[in-house]
Design a protein around this motif. Sequence first.
Motif, PDB file in Angstrom:
ATOM      1  N   GLU A  93       0.842  -1.203   0.000  1.00 34.45           N
ATOM      2  CA  GLU A  93       0.000   0.000   0.000  1.00 34.45           C
ATOM      3  C   GLU A  93       0.877   1.253   0.000  1.00 34.45           C
ATOM      4  N   ALA A  94       0.469   2.255  -0.766  1.00 32.73           N
ATOM      5  CA  ALA A  94       1.208   3.517  -0.844  1.00 32.73           C
ATOM      6  C   ALA A  94       0.227   4.679  -0.743  1.00 32.73           C
ATOM      7  N   PHE A  95       0.337   5.454   0.337  1.00 33.28           N
ATOM      8  CA  PHE A  95      -0.502   6.645   0.534  1.00 33.28           C
ATOM      9  C   PHE A  95       0.365   7.885   0.361  1.00 33.28           C
ATOM     10  N   ARG A  96      -0.126   8.860  -0.390  1.00 31.31           N
ATOM     11  CA  ARG A  96       0.594  10.114  -0.601  1.00 31.31           C
ATOM     12  C   ARG A  96      -0.361  11.287  -0.346  1.00 31.31           C
ATOM     13  N   PHE A  97       0.159  12.287   0.333  1.00 34.51           N
ATOM     14  CA  PHE A  97      -0.614  13.519   0.554  1.00 34.51           C
ATOM     15  C   PHE A  97       0.306  14.708   0.357  1.00 34.51           C
ATOM     16  N   THR A  98      -0.119  15.668  -0.440  1.00 34.91           N
ATOM     17  CA  THR A  98       0.632  16.902  -0.639  1.00 34.91           C
ATOM     18  C   THR A  98      -0.319  18.089  -0.564  1.00 34.91           C
ATOM     19  N   GLU A  99       0.160  19.159   0.013  1.00 37.62           N
ATOM     20  CA  GLU A  99      -0.592  20.419   0.064  1.00 37.62           C
ATOM     21  C   GLU A  99       0.388  21.572  -0.029  1.00 37.62           C
ATOM     22  N   LYS A 100       0.062  22.542  -0.849  1.00 41.46           N
ATOM     23  CA  LYS A 100       0.895  23.733  -1.019  1.00 41.46           C
ATOM     24  C   LYS A 100       0.040  24.952  -0.693  1.00 41.46           C
ATOM     25  N   GLU A 101       0.023  25.304   0.573  1.00 41.67           N
ATOM     26  CA  GLU A 101      -0.837  26.397   1.044  1.00 41.67           C
ATOM     27  C   GLU A 101      -0.117  27.733   0.960  1.00 41.67           C
ATOM     28  N   ARG A 102      -0.849  28.746   0.526  1.00 43.57           N
ATOM     29  CA  ARG A 102      -0.365  30.126   0.498  1.00 43.57           C
ATOM     30  C   ARG A 102      -1.425  30.989   1.158  1.00 43.57           C
ATOM     31  N   ASN A 103      -1.053  31.746   2.166  1.00 41.79           N
ATOM     32  CA  ASN A 103      -2.044  32.601   2.800  1.00 41.79           C
ATOM     33  C   ASN A 103      -1.409  33.918   3.234  1.00 41.79           C
ATOM     34  N   PHE A 104      -2.238  34.936   3.346  1.00 46.34           N
ATOM     35  CA  PHE A 104      -1.782  36.225   3.864  1.00 46.34           C
ATOM     36  C   PHE A 104      -2.952  36.912   4.554  1.00 46.34           C
ATOM     37  N   ASP A 105      -2.633  37.841   5.445  1.00 50.43           N
ATOM     38  CA  ASP A 105      -3.674  38.628   6.107  1.00 50.43           C
ATOM     39  C   ASP A 105      -3.184  40.048   6.318  1.00 50.43           C
ATOM     40  N   ILE A 106      -4.108  40.965   6.230  1.00 47.83           N
ATOM     41  CA  ILE A 106      -3.854  42.392   6.454  1.00 47.83           C
ATOM     42  C   ILE A 106      -4.851  42.863   7.500  1.00 47.83           C
ATOM     43  N   ALA A 107      -4.361  43.505   8.548  1.00 49.63           N
ATOM     44  CA  ALA A 107      -5.241  43.976   9.620  1.00 49.63           C
ATOM     45  C   ALA A 107      -4.731  45.317  10.136  1.00 49.63           C
ATOM     46  N   GLY A 108      -5.635  46.108  10.599  1.00 47.87           N
ATOM     47  CA  GLY A 108      -5.257  47.403  11.161  1.00 47.87           C
ATOM     48  C   GLY A 108      -6.383  47.980  11.992  1.00 47.87           C
ATOM     49  N   ASP A 109      -6.031  48.923  12.846  1.00 41.89           N
ATOM     50  CA  ASP A 109      -7.051  49.625  13.625  1.00 41.89           C
ATOM     51  C   ASP A 109      -6.603  51.067  13.838  1.00 41.89           C
ATOM     52  N   TYR A 110      -7.584  51.919  14.023  1.00 37.56           N
ATOM     53  CA  TYR A 110      -7.336  53.350  14.226  1.00 37.56           C
ATOM     54  C   TYR A 110      -8.290  53.842  15.299  1.00 37.56           C
ATOM     55  N   GLU A 111      -7.766  54.570  16.292  1.00 31.66           N
ATOM     56  CA  GLU A 111      -8.568  55.044  17.413  1.00 31.66           C
ATOM     57  C   GLU A 111      -8.430  56.551  17.540  1.00 31.66           C
ATOM     58  N   LEU A 112      -9.540  57.225  17.827  1.00 31.46           N
ATOM     59  CA  LEU A 112      -9.537  58.679  17.985  1.00 31.46           C
ATOM     60  C   LEU A 112     -10.598  59.095  18.981  1.00 31.46           C
ATOM     61  N   GLY A 113     -10.409  60.270  19.542  1.00 31.53           N
ATOM     62  CA  GLY A 113     -11.407  60.832  20.434  1.00 31.53           C
ATOM     63  C   GLY A 113     -12.560  61.416  19.644  1.00 31.53           C
ATOM     64  N   LEU A 114     -13.780  61.192  20.125  1.00 32.67           N
ATOM     65  CA  LEU A 114     -14.959  61.688  19.442  1.00 32.67           C
ATOM     66  C   LEU A 114     -16.019  61.992  20.486  1.00 32.67           C
ATOM     67  N   GLY A 115     -16.392  63.263  20.619  1.00 32.94           N
ATOM     68  CA  GLY A 115     -17.381  63.652  21.611  1.00 32.94           C
ATOM     69  C   GLY A 115     -16.904  63.332  23.014  1.00 32.94           C
ATOM     70  N   LYS A 116     -17.728  62.621  23.773  1.00 32.58           N
ATOM     71  CA  LYS A 116     -17.379  62.270  25.149  1.00 32.58           C
ATOM     72  C   LYS A 116     -16.671  60.918  25.259  1.00 32.58           C
ATOM     73  N   GLY A 117     -16.395  60.304  24.133  1.00 32.15           N
ATOM     74  CA  GLY A 117     -15.782  58.981  24.186  1.00 32.15           C
ATOM     75  C   GLY A 117     -14.710  58.807  23.137  1.00 32.15           C
ATOM     76  N   ARG A 118     -14.450  57.546  22.808  1.00 29.50           N
ATOM     77  CA  ARG A 118     -13.429  57.220  21.827  1.00 29.50           C
ATOM     78  C   ARG A 118     -14.007  56.242  20.815  1.00 29.50           C
ATOM     79  N   LEU A 119     -13.611  56.451  19.560  1.00 32.15           N
ATOM     80  CA  LEU A 119     -14.059  55.614  18.455  1.00 32.15           C
ATOM     81  C   LEU A 119     -12.872  54.799  17.947  1.00 32.15           C
TER      82      LEU A 119
END
Length: 459
Positions: free
Chosen positions: A30-56
Amino acid sequence: MEFNLGGQLINLDERVDGTSVQPGAGTVREAFRFTEKERNFDIAGDYELGLGKGRLKLIGLYRFEHSPAIDSFIVDRDVGGRSGERFRQAADESESILRSEYSWRTAGGTDWQVALEGAYNKLDVDAEFAQLQPDGNFLPIVFGGEQTKVEEKRGEASLTWGRALASNLTAQLNLGAEYSELASSGPGGLTRRFVRPKGKLALAWKVGPKTTINWHIQRRVDQLDFFDFASSVDVANNNGNIGNGQLVPPIVNRTELELVQDMGRWGNASVAAAYAYAQDLVDQIPLSPTTEGRGNLPPAHLYRISSKATLLLDPLGWKGARINSDVTWRRNRVRDPLTSLWRDQSEGQEYVVDVNLRHDIPGSNLAWGAGYFDERYSPNVRLNAIEHEYTGGAFVTAFIEHKNVAGFTVKASYRNLANEREGFDRTVFVDRRDGPVAFSESRQRRFGRYIQLTVTGTI
């Protein structure tokens, strides 16, 4: 403002060869073969500022993954000749999220937050199932899951309130609702819309200067695995799943009680117990008299007891040394869709024990330590088989670390010191699992000790 960019290139190549002598077939290779060539990326960001009586705060995330994979299983028999199958799948996954949070505090000491979130998730799967021909080529066979597309548009709104009810008691209440439009074009595909309320009430009671009791009750809406909508074939074990376009998101109604103890110069410890009444958990179900796949179960009961602790060894004269432990016991009891009897959820975690020793040598950049890890999962219960993957023994490691090698932290680990093994047991039935046994198999594989080198830091 914070911005993050990440990516991975993952190449997996697995090969398993076996030779046996079987009645009526002679020598079988018996011969079992498994191959996977994964490519992934992610982009994330956040921005905070004061607004009125609180923060956004504004938060954005985009993630994409391309993962083509091929499984093949070929059998050569002295008597009976050669046969084989191949399953090829290319999957593109993407996730886009935009979220905004506006927080403020009143003069009376009440904290408020309003949050809005929108998400668009997508999965595209192209698959092919093929059988080996006498000329050595693979001929594609129609299996009904060649193409599957799943899209989800989700919106969520929530309001959070929190304040001190007394000098030693605080409370937080979160109320929200989720709207989703889920469309699939695979087997049984259709478009559905859901509106699901959710929320959480949490209390923290400081019983004494060093003792706190936390309690919460929560209604949670879990996310579906989009691959459950797509059909797949397991060529090594000669089974597969039919895609299910009728899946709905599970809902977990959960409560937890936790005791946290500050032990001063000795460290800290906590113990917690939780119970959940779960609706529409996903497990193997019959989709027709002859097929099966992933589907929703009747209501289930989930139990958990866990403990975390940090023990500082300075009071014993061992400066800079500590022991961290994380121990959890679980039982996820579900109603079997075939027998209607109670059993453990397929591949549910039963327990995990994670204990680590670390010694940061005073006056130096050196550290060393060791770790002990052991966990166990319930068997995977299919309609015609019971499959149990497990580890034999614990995974033990030792390491040495330098925290400043040209500004980076370099860590060398010697892993699997106790020679942990990988085990697999399978019982296959003639027809369904409530009938006679066709055959059973058991195997254990050793993978030996190895060295791992990691370098971490910022550029």
